[in-house]
Design an enzyme around this catalytic site. Structure first.
Site, mmCIF file in Angstrom:
data_model
loop_
_atom_site.group_PDB
_atom_site.id
_atom_site.type_symbol
_atom_site.label_atom_id
_atom_site.label_comp_id
_atom_site.label_asym_id
_atom_site.label_seq_id
_atom_site.Cartn_x
_atom_site.Cartn_y
_atom_site.Cartn_z
ATOM 1 C CG PHE A 123 -16.661 23.401 -54.027
ATOM 2 C CD1 PHE A 123 -17.678 22.646 -53.472
ATOM 3 C CD2 PHE A 123 -16.556 24.740 -53.624
ATOM 4 C CE1 PHE A 123 -18.571 23.198 -52.557
ATOM 5 C CE2 PHE A 123 -17.444 25.295 -52.713
ATOM 6 C CZ PHE A 123 -18.447 24.525 -52.176
ATOM 7 C CD GLN A 236 -17.567 33.542 -57.866
ATOM 8 O OE1 GLN A 236 -17.560 33.392 -56.659
ATOM 9 N NE2 GLN A 236 -16.766 32.874 -58.659
ATOM 10 C CG HIS A 238 -23.026 31.279 -56.033
ATOM 11 N ND1 HIS A 238 -23.889 30.252 -56.324
ATOM 12 C CD2 HIS A 238 -22.042 30.747 -55.275
ATOM 13 C CE1 HIS A 238 -23.437 29.144 -55.751
ATOM 14 N NE2 HIS A 238 -22.319 29.422 -55.110
ATOM 15 C CG LEU A 252 -24.788 30.553 -51.279
ATOM 16 C CD1 LEU A 252 -24.371 30.845 -52.720
ATOM 17 C CD2 LEU A 252 -23.567 30.573 -50.378
ATOM 18 C CD GLU A 255 -19.136 25.653 -56.666
ATOM 19 O OE1 GLU A 255 -19.311 26.884 -56.741
ATOM 20 O OE2 GLU A 255 -18.106 25.095 -57.045
ATOM 21 N NE ARG A 286 -18.804 29.289 -56.657
ATOM 22 C CZ ARG A 286 -18.594 29.644 -55.398
ATOM 23 N NH1 ARG A 286 -18.219 30.876 -55.112
ATOM 24 N NH2 ARG A 286 -18.766 28.777 -54.428
ATOM 25 C CG HIS A 350 -21.240 34.539 -54.099
ATOM 26 N ND1 HIS A 350 -21.919 34.459 -52.898
ATOM 27 C CD2 HIS A 350 -20.285 33.584 -54.052
ATOM 28 C CE1 HIS A 350 -21.381 33.494 -52.170
ATOM 29 N NE2 HIS A 350 -20.382 32.962 -52.835
ATOM 30 N NE ARG A 384 -14.787 33.625 -54.094
ATOM 31 C CZ ARG A 384 -15.573 32.727 -53.481
ATOM 32 N NH1 ARG A 384 -15.080 31.584 -53.048
ATOM 33 N NH2 ARG A 384 -16.854 32.975 -53.309
#
Lengths: 561, 228
Positions: A123, A236, A238, A252, A255, A286, A350, A384
């Protein structure tokens, strides 16, 4: 008092029934107290956990043996640009593993490479394959397990009740009011300790991954009774949300697509990440991937529908089906076969890194008010890492449950101020008397201004415009008209949500205006660099009817910038 | 484009009615929830419907479109579409039904893993084969579409309904569970299923509850044979 249709009494009241709320309930119940979970939508199905796709970070080192908690800690603080509360990060990385083992004990079962080793994927912003998963439906698996355990523990759950306010007395929370959608009732809840686990506020933006219920209720209700909020400017976006059709805009695109090898291209066919982060490429953090995509679009290298391309078609069909089945289906629904064609993606609101300021036991600045999950702030700092949020729900849900139960055992019920209760009742009923606009219209205006002015790129001018627009919308609340009646009245719910959204929007914008630098998810075009002098958390709390705003140095334990 | 919507507020109305609404801003792949949101914000229709994730993951928004249960967030709206609530549950208002009615009966199934008191702090090994056996059954998003179409459940509440048998199958196939799920299945009307397959057709996740019920029927039959 006669305004209340029913009264519920419990030791611990948990507001929110997603991953954090459910985990808190399980833990609290173990401490021999009565627990009631109140959920705005359906239990376990109206929050973000059930939608979470990619995974849960836990440094088992099943695949990359070098991985350990120290690396997880470093990646998290580095990703958070040193604004994280490092004590909270230590707890996160220290307990993430045991909490996912709990989930398997509750009935969950995650993907494995061998019978005794969980599968872990890459990730963004992490040196090793650390993210545990169940295909691309990890949150669904987690929620399934939590609900089974909640049933085993016989926890009471009340669905489709929107908590509208907290009631205080002598410096602590003593009750909450709720709007029961199913039966159309105005409810009073009395409890000894309270846990807010209502998640974020994605719905203040016009483009978001969040479900309809995420209007920032928890931030608003806690703030209104005097709890401190922290890092609220850190929102955040995304990097990869769906672009078209407009009904799917913002949904979404996990990721995990990039974790499994997905590549980003612009309209010229360039793998543009090479220009922004040549080392980590698509698996940069991100905040960086989001700004990179945004720049490509702004500079005229956008895809057909105004995004960029994300391509996974080089993977075998079977792998895509198995590891990214949700994505396959989600795109087939709109006529795109990701096994053959690239996806079009662009950033979407997000996650809120900030939230109710809590200490190591999830206690807010009010002694019997706890918070866990996305609604709390501090652990993620300025950005994050993907996979840290599911872990956060379990680690801090468990802690909040334990300490709220202990708190409840020490306390008697507090006195309800019935005059305040009546005021709240009148607030909900006052919309009926109005004449004029529908709440949806004002909601849409707020969402648009937040997206345009308090979004991925911010300036002093844009933020001030947002403040002015928020003020204007606030003034128009009085002209809202809604149908009478409480039962499943979506107009009324939208009006109640809007008040919370306006408050949260103002708080975010005020904090963003104050932070004159760029750090993590917060990017100021007029102050484009990270500034050492801004190595501070912004804290907000209520003063009279206004917002008090000040800074404090972040809590550093192990890792100095 | 025109849509027709079932309207009923049991607190105010004597009986349900149907209302037509015109969608003026149609775009390809517009979903049913978008149409409903459009009607609510454009005309102040205040149609009650349930929705959360709009990505087919939460199962909140199932309703009937032209008599067939669908997820409103994943189904394209079309001209003349008729939108009605799921069957077999009381209407709360308009398109929202009280699926909560099923909860006591679901709880009575004891829908959690039963095993010894062993509490382990380490990861319990699981064979990939065993994981695979339960994986599909756990894809269920509990949208209640199957409960709306099942003809047996419609006719007699002696049959618990496909969703509840899916839950029993999920535990029956979990190697970690040792409660006799087949006995419960028989008590819940296992043999009343007519194998019509409507639950599979209705399932947005493609879960074959029908087949699971047949498997359980066979197992119960065989174990009764050995006993005799």
């Amino acid at each position: 008092m006669e305004t209340v249709d029913d009264v519920y009494q419990t030791d611990v009241l948990i507001i929110g029934g997603g991953g954090a709320g459910a985990r808190a309930a399980i833990e609290a119940k173990k401490h021999n107290v009565d627990v009631l979970v109140v959920v705005k939508g359906l239990f376990g199905r109206s929050g973000c956990t059930v939608m979470a796709e990619g995974g849960y970070n836990a440094a088992f080192g099943f695949i990359d043996k070098e991985d350990n908690e120290q690396y997880h800690f470093e990646d998290t603080v580095n990703g958070g640009r040193y604004l994280n509360n490092q004590k909270l990060v230590e707890i996160l990385v220290g307990q993430a593993k045991i909490r996912i083992i709990d989930l398997e004990r509750f009935g969950g079962a995650f993907d494995r490479i061998t019978p005794d080793k969980l599968s872990q994927r890459y990730f963004g912003g992490q040196r090793f394959r650390r993210t545990v998963h169940k295909g691309d439906r990890t949150g669904h698996e987690i929620m399934f397990a939590l609900r089974e355990e909640v049933t085993r523990q016989n926890v009471d759950v009340l669905e489709e009740v929107a908590i509208t306010s907290l009631l205080t007395s002598e410096g602590r929370v003593v009750g909450a009011t709720g709007l029961d959608l199913i039966h159309g009732r105005f409810l009073l809840f009395r409890a000894k300790a309270f846990i807010i686990a209502t998640g974020g506020a994605g719905r203040i933006y016009s483009i978001t991954t969040n479900p309809f219920q995420k209007s920032g209720d928890g931030y608003a209700m806690a703030f209104k009774v005097g709890a401190e909020l922290v890092d609220m400017e850190m929102v955040q976006f995304h990097p990869t949300g769906m672009v078209f059709p407009s009904s799917s805009k913002g949904l979404l695109v996990t990721e995990a697509v990039r974790g499994e090898g997905g590549k980003l291209y612009n309209s010229l066919g360039e793998r543009f990440m090479a220009r922004y982060d040549a080392e980590k490429m698509e698996l940069s953090t991100r905040d960086i991937v989001t700004r990179s995509i945004f720049s490509e679009i702004q500079e005229g290298r956008a895809s057909e529908h105004g995004g960029v391309y994300l391509d996974i078609s080089h993977l075998p069909d079977e792998t895509i089906k198995q590891k990214l089945g949700t994505m396959l289906k989600q795109f087939l629904d709109v006529g795109i076969d990701i096994r053959r064609q690239p996806m079009e993606v662009s950033p979407t609101a997000h996650h809120f890194m900030g939230g109710i300021r809590v200490n190591e036991v999830c206690r807010s600045s009010i002694s019997n008010l706890f918070a866990c999950g996305e609604v709390s702030g501090g652990v993620h700092g300025a950005n994050r890492l993907g996979g840290n949020s599911l872990a956060e729900t379990q680690v801090f849900g468990s802690i909040a449950g334990e300490y709220a139960a202990k708190e409840a055992r020490k306390l008697p019920y507090g006195d309800i101020n019935y005059a305040v209760l009546d005021e709240e009742h009148d607030r909900l009923y006052r919309f009926e008397e109005g004449e004029g606009v529908l709440p949806y219209e004002l909601k849409a205006r707020l969402q648009t201004t937040m997206w345009q002015n308090v979004g991925i790129i911010r300036t002093e001018k844009s933020l001030k415009e947002a403040i002015a627009e928020i003020k204007e919308i606030k003034n128009e609340i009085y002209s809202i008209k809604v149908e009478s009646g409480l039962r499943y009245n979506l107009e009324l719910l939208a009006a109640v949500d809007l008040e919370n959204m306006l408050l949260v929007a103002e708080i975010i914008t005020r904090a963003a205006l104050m932070r004159k630098e760029s750090r993590g998810a917060h990017f100021r075009k007029d102050y484009p660099r990270e500034d050492r002098r801004w190595l501070k958390n912004i804290i907000l709390s209520k003063i009279n009817d206004g917002i008090e705003i000040y800074t404090e140095a972040p809590l550093i334990t192990k890792m100095k910038p | 484009m025109k849509i027709t919507v079932f309207r009923y507020n049991p607190q105010k109305d004597n009986e349900p009615r149907y209302e037509d609404y015109v969608i003026r801003e149609y775009e390809k792949h517009m979903k049913i929830i978008d149409a409903l949101n459009y009607v609510n914000s454009e005309y102040g229709a205040n149609i009650a419907f349930r929705s959360s994730c709009r990505a087919g993951q939460c199962g909140s928004c199932a309703l009937r479109a032209n008599k067939k249960p669908v997820l409103a967030c994943r189904t394209d709206v079309e001209d003349g579409i008729l939108l009605e609530p799921l069957r077999n549950f009381p209407v709360i208002k308009d398109l929202a039904v009280a699926t909560q009615m099923s909860y006591p009966r679901i709880r009575a199934l004891r829908p959690f893993i039963h095993r010894g008191t062993k509490k382990s702090d380490t990861l319990e090994p699981m064979l990939l084969r065993d994981l695979k056996r339960i994986s599909k059954l756990k894809d269920c998003i509990e949208c209640y579409s199957c409960m709306s179409v099942c003809p047996v459940f419609t006719n007699t509440k002696e049959f618990a309904g496909p969703l509840l048998f899916r839950i029993l199958a999920r535990f029956h196939h979990d190697v970690r569970d040792n409660l006799g799920r087949l006995t419960i299945a028989v008590e819940e009307g296992l043999y009343l299923c007519t194998s019509c397959g409507a639950c599979l057709v209705a399932c947005p996740e493609g879960i074959d509850t029908n087949k699971e019920i047949e498997k359980m029927q066979t197992l119960v039959y065989e174990s009764s044979k050995t006993k005799n």
